[in-house]
Design an enzyme around this catalytic site. Structure first.
Site, PDB file in Angstrom:
ATOM      1  NE  ARG A   1     -38.841  14.148   6.484  1.00  0.00           N
ATOM      2  CZ  ARG A   1     -38.856  13.352   7.528  1.00  0.00           C
ATOM      3  NH1 ARG A   1     -40.008  12.881   7.980  1.00  0.00           N
ATOM      4  NH2 ARG A   1     -37.745  12.977   8.131  1.00  0.00           N
ATOM      5  CE  LYS A   2     -36.276  10.299   1.841  1.00  0.00           C
ATOM      6  NZ  LYS A   2     -37.658  10.321   2.331  1.00  0.00           N
TER       7      LYS A   2
END
Ligand SMILES: Cc1ncc(COP(=O)(O)O)c(C=O)c1O
Length: 386
Positions: A189-190
């Site tokens: 999710r980064k």
């Protein structure tokens, strides 16, 4: 609603090049921490301008090592924010120390530097600030307080690869440490991903040497150095360390991701700007505020819903339309894992932002049609006619 579409909350930008890099590494016969990790560390140092970069298994382990290297120990206090992912508080607790939470600023969703000084006690050992959702926190203000009290500052930059801050009259990438160290995450999710992974940047050679040793069982020599030596090396273990290694497979993937970083950030910024244009007329909706000294990478884009609107109902209505939304992060002090200790200060802004913030889909390869679909669904859910 006639159109059918599904929009994910987030999606890493990876393709056959990352897959090929992983494949080549597997076929090379060296898969754990080795030459590709060393290459990635050099490249990340160059990208951020940090003197040293030590790759590890994820950002939680990075924070653990960085806090330990900053001298945090049993019974100490670390000033931080509650409005963050649980890992920020967990890393403090791994050392037997306690998080002391200060409230956040409403616009940036980041630590309010004006509240830090009052939180310092004789037990305070460090300040752990967070660049939440990629928005740089007010480092100048935090460093000024830390400097007056001789406290090290660790930056939780899990979300902030590619973000920039204007400090000392020049723009710097987050990761060129302004304090003791900065810690990044490569969770999917980064902005950059290696599946999982993390890195610690610092300008302090001694700090780097400590975290580098501890990530590999505090072994006196790395596997790579031992392998490359023509002499027999007798390694020693003089203290208790950890297995917090990044693998060469992860490093190969994230090296390729790092090349993409400028394009990823540019695309994210364009989608964030477009959300503001498209949603500006919803009464009571509050956008994140980017101070003039900050450039966010918009790792997560969250809007505060109008106070009278039920966020869960909005999320469900959007889910029914095929759109994933998320509560962008949590309040550690409201979770059982960290609710046992009496708060030093009330946290009204953290709690309000936690309750009202709605994370909207944003990823570089989304299309204008995806975003229009999200905007239309949010407007409907907020009772605004098209
Ligand atoms: C602010 C913050 N700190 C730390 C972490 C932990 O990162 P990792 O999953 O790489 O351990 C996260 C992950 O979501 C985060 O958002």
């Amino acid at each position: 609603m006639s159109e059918k579409r599904s929009v994910q909350f987030s999606k890493p930008l990876v393709d056959h090049e990352e897959a090929q890099a992983a494949y080549d590494t597997v076929m090379s016969g060296w898969v754990t921490q080795g030459p590709r990790v060393a290459d990635f560390e050099r490249e990340f140092s160059a990208a951020t301008g940090a003197a040293h970069a030590c790759a590890v298994s994820n950002c939680t382990t990075a924070l653990h090592l960085a806090l330990r290297a900053a001298g945090v120990d049993e019974g100490d206090e670390v000033i931080t924010v509650s409005y963050t992912f649980l890992a920020t508080s967990n890393a403090i607790r791994y050392l037997g120390a306690w998080p002391v939470y200060v409230d956040i600023e409403r616009g940036t969703r980041n630590m309010d530097p004006a509240l830090v000084e009052a939180a310092i006690t004789p037990r305070t050992k460090a300040i752990l600030c967070v660049h939440q959702f990629g928005m740089p926190c007010d480092l100048a203000g935090i460093l000024a307080v830390a400097g007056r009290h001789g406290l090290p500052v660790i930056e939780d930059a899990a979300c902030a690869a590619g973000s920039e801050i204007n400090i000392g009259s020049q723009w710097e990438p987050i990761g060129r440490p302004q304090g003791a160290a900065a810690c990044f995450s490569f969770h999917p999710r980064k902005v950059l991903t290696a599946g999982d992974g993390g890195i610690i940047t610092t300008n302090d050679a001694e700090f780097d040497a400590k975290v580098r040793r501890w990530r590999q069982h505090a072994m006196s020599v790395s596997d790579l150095a031992r392998n490359n030596s023509s002499q027999v090396i007798i390694e020693t273990f003089d203290e208790v360390g950890y297995n917090y290694r990044m693998t060469d497979i992860q490093a190969a993937v994230v090296r390729r991701q790092l090349v993409r970083l400028p394009g990823i950030v540019e695309a994210r910024r364009a989608w964030a700007r477009r959300y503001v244009e498209q949603l500006a007329d919803i009464p009571g909706l509050e956008f994140p505020v980017e101070p003039e000294w900050a450039r966010s990478n918009w790792q997560t884009y969250g809007v505060l819903l109008p106070p009278d609107i039920d966020r869960t109902a909005v999320m469900q209505s959007m889910q029914d339309d095929g759109i994933q939304t998320r509560r962008p992060t949590f309040c550690c002090h409201l979770e059982k894992a960290h609710s046992g200790r009496k708060l030093s200060f009330p946290l009204p802004v953290s709690e309000e932002v936690y309750n009202r913030n709605l994370g909207l889909p944003l990823f570089p390869q989304m299309s204008a049609e995806d975003q229009d679909f999200v905007v239309a669904a949010l407007r409907r859910a907020c009772g605004i006619a098209d």
